[in-house]
Design an enzyme around this catalytic site. Structure first.
Site, PDB file in Angstrom:
ATOM      1  N   GLU A  38      39.206  16.966  32.318  1.00  0.00           N
ATOM      2  CA  GLU A  38      38.966  16.133  33.503  1.00  0.00           C
ATOM      3  C   GLU A  38      39.004  14.648  33.158  1.00  0.00           C
ATOM      4  O   GLU A  38      39.555  13.842  33.887  1.00  0.00           O
ATOM      5  CB  GLU A  38      37.593  16.470  34.114  1.00  0.00           C
ATOM      6  N   CYS A 195      50.574  18.595  48.980  1.00  0.00           N
ATOM      7  CA  CYS A 195      50.213  17.419  49.782  1.00  0.00           C
ATOM      8  C   CYS A 195      50.235  16.189  48.869  1.00  0.00           C
ATOM      9  O   CYS A 195      49.227  15.542  48.627  1.00  0.00           O
ATOM     10  CB  CYS A 195      48.841  17.625  50.414  1.00  0.00           C
ATOM     11  N   CYS A 202      55.599  19.099  53.685  1.00  0.00           N
ATOM     12  CA  CYS A 202      55.902  19.202  55.119  1.00  0.00           C
ATOM     13  C   CYS A 202      56.979  18.222  55.553  1.00  0.00           C
ATOM     14  O   CYS A 202      57.575  18.388  56.607  1.00  0.00           O
ATOM     15  CB  CYS A 202      54.637  18.973  55.942  1.00  0.00           C
ATOM     16  N   CYS A 211      53.975  24.229  54.277  1.00  0.00           N
ATOM     17  CA  CYS A 211      52.580  23.903  53.977  1.00  0.00           C
ATOM     18  C   CYS A 211      51.726  24.856  54.797  1.00  0.00           C
ATOM     19  O   CYS A 211      51.884  24.961  56.008  1.00  0.00           O
ATOM     20  CB  CYS A 211      52.278  22.465  54.357  1.00  0.00           C
ATOM     21  N   CYS A 217      47.102  20.557  60.560  1.00  0.00           N
ATOM     22  CA  CYS A 217      47.015  19.221  59.966  1.00  0.00           C
ATOM     23  C   CYS A 217      47.220  18.127  61.026  1.00  0.00           C
ATOM     24  O   CYS A 217      48.275  18.029  61.635  1.00  0.00           O
ATOM     25  CB  CYS A 217      48.066  19.109  58.861  1.00  0.00           C
TER      26      CYS A 217
HETATM   27 FE1  SF4 Z   1      49.635  17.635  53.582  1.00  0.00          FE
HETATM   28 FE2  SF4 Z   1      49.322  18.052  56.162  1.00  0.00          FE
HETATM   29 FE3  SF4 Z   1      51.732  17.863  55.155  1.00  0.00          FE
HETATM   30 FE4  SF4 Z   1      50.275  19.963  54.617  1.00  0.00          FE
HETATM   31  S1  SF4 Z   1      51.030  19.369  56.624  1.00  0.00           S
HETATM   32  S2  SF4 Z   1      51.478  18.794  53.157  1.00  0.00           S
HETATM   33  S3  SF4 Z   1      48.243  19.102  54.538  1.00  0.00           S
HETATM   34  S4  SF4 Z   1      50.227  16.275  55.211  1.00  0.00           S
END
Ligand code: SF4
Length: 370
Positions: A38, A195, A202, A211, A217
């Site tokens: 980490e 993301c 997405c 996604c 989202c």
């Molecule tokens: Fe990120 Fe939302 Fe796109 Fe999924 S839909 S990759 S959660 S921005």
């Protein structure tokens, strides 16, 4: 704002099917190894960490071995990873755990977060992976994920936004503590591979609904993925100049041990002028230097040698908050300099690459003398 139903369950299933595999610290229950990974992963890329993590563990396989190490050895091993405060805190933390907790990591995030270099999110990662505590991590990746999912368009560095995100992260946790390791790994993997900061899945043209949270989202639904998290406009980082002095004599190079606080703290480096800030920088510009800048190490009779020293073009090094252009003046001396202040040492050229040196200084020495 409504919670996303079955968020934890969905993420855990996704992690099992599509999460990252093969990272050397994955599946670890040993808090020493989780903690080390980490800390290394803060501000350093996964690929770099993989190799350095293995080397570090070969040298210090457990907390007790690290607690006994010298700061110099730890700094040398850390050289090249940057952000050296992490290495000093790593050592201080190991020593504190050894002395205060008998060599055993505390098992809860609240106590872990009181140790040197362990922030709230790192403490949560150790507690969740190793002790199954129901507590959430909230590093930059996870903040971005929740900010997008919940359509939070305020800057993430505001206290109010941070508190809001901690609340969301805590409410999103799985009900069972035995799910904590996989859930936490899922958060890390999802932020790093789906993301992502730029080009989240997405928005990839070839991906159709790739996604798992796309229908929930808020950022996606409102066409805000590009603007969340809100980006604070960066001011241009200041430019500083410096001249380093490379003294070579009898197969040795004169190095200076830097103070343990400040940039490159505790590392070996070359004697140099103070860092000079410039408002209007011209390509090729070098630091102003004079013999007086180095009179604490150079005797008066070397003034002519200094002035005739070979000058090399400035090199650029980027820090997070400033850009350094450092030039170098090379002095080939017949004898080692006498009566040096204690932080200066003549180091044989042959072993120099084994020392803890800042990366740009090491590169300079490799190019010019090694
Ligand atoms: Fe990120 Fe939302 Fe796109 Fe999924 S839909 S990759 S959660 S921005």
């Amino acid at each position: 704002m409504s919670e996303i139903k079955s968020f934890a369950k969905t993420l855990i299933i996704w992690q099992g099917q599509a999460g990252r595999t093969g990272l050397p610290w994955q599946g670890q229950k040993d808090p020493y190894r989780v903690w080390l990974s980490e800390i290394m992963l803060q501000q350093t890329q996964v690929q770099t960490v993989c190799e350095r993590y293995r080397i570090f563990l070969e040298r210090y396989p457990h907390l007790a071995s690290l607690a006994q190490a010298s700061e110099e050895d730890v700094m040398a091993l850390w050289a090249g990873l940057g952000y050296y405060t992490r290495a000093r805190n790593l050592l201080r933390c190991a020593q504190q755990i050894q002395q205060k907790y008998g060599g055993e990591f505390p098992q809860d995030a609240l106590t872990l977060a009181t140790l040197p270099g362990i922030g709230k999110s790192t403490a949560a990662a150790i507690a969740a992976f190793c002790f199954l505590e129901r507590t959430s991590i909230l590093d930059a990746n996870v903040k971005r994920l929740f900010a997008r999912l919940y359509g939070i368009s305020e800057p993430l560095n505001l206290t109010k936004t941070n508190q809001q995100l901690w609340g969301i992260a805590q409410r999103a946790l799985p009900a069972s503590k035995t799910d904590m390791p996989q859930y936490t790994q899922g958060l890390m993997d999802f932020g790093a591979t789906v993301c992502k900061p730029s080009k989240p899945r997405c928005l990839e043209p070839s991906q159709i609904s790739h996604c798992i949270f796309q229908t929930h989202c808020q950022a996606y639904r409102q066409g805000q993925v590009d603007v969340i998290p809100y980006k604070v406009k960066k001011l241009q980082s200041p430019i500083v100049l410096s001249e380093m002095l490379l003294c070579i004599a009898q197969g040795k190079v004169l190095l200076e041990k830097r103070l343990s606080s400040g940039i490159w703290g505790g590392l070996w480096s070359l004697p140099e002028t103070s860092w000079q800030r410039v408002d209007q920088f011209k390509e090729g510009q070098r630091a102003k230097s004079s013999f007086e800048d180095f009179q604490h190490i150079l005797p008066n009779q070397l003034e002519t040698v200094f002035k005739q020293g070979q000058l090399f073009a400035p090199r650029k090094h980027l820090f997070t908050h400033r850009t350094l252009y450092f030039s170098v003046r090379v002095l080939q001396l017949k004898k080692l300099l006498p009566k040096l202040p204690t932080q200066y040492v003549w180091q044989p050229i042959s072993g120099i690459d084994q020392l803890g040196l800042p990366t740009p200084v090491k590169q300079l020495l490799i190019d010019l003398v090694i």
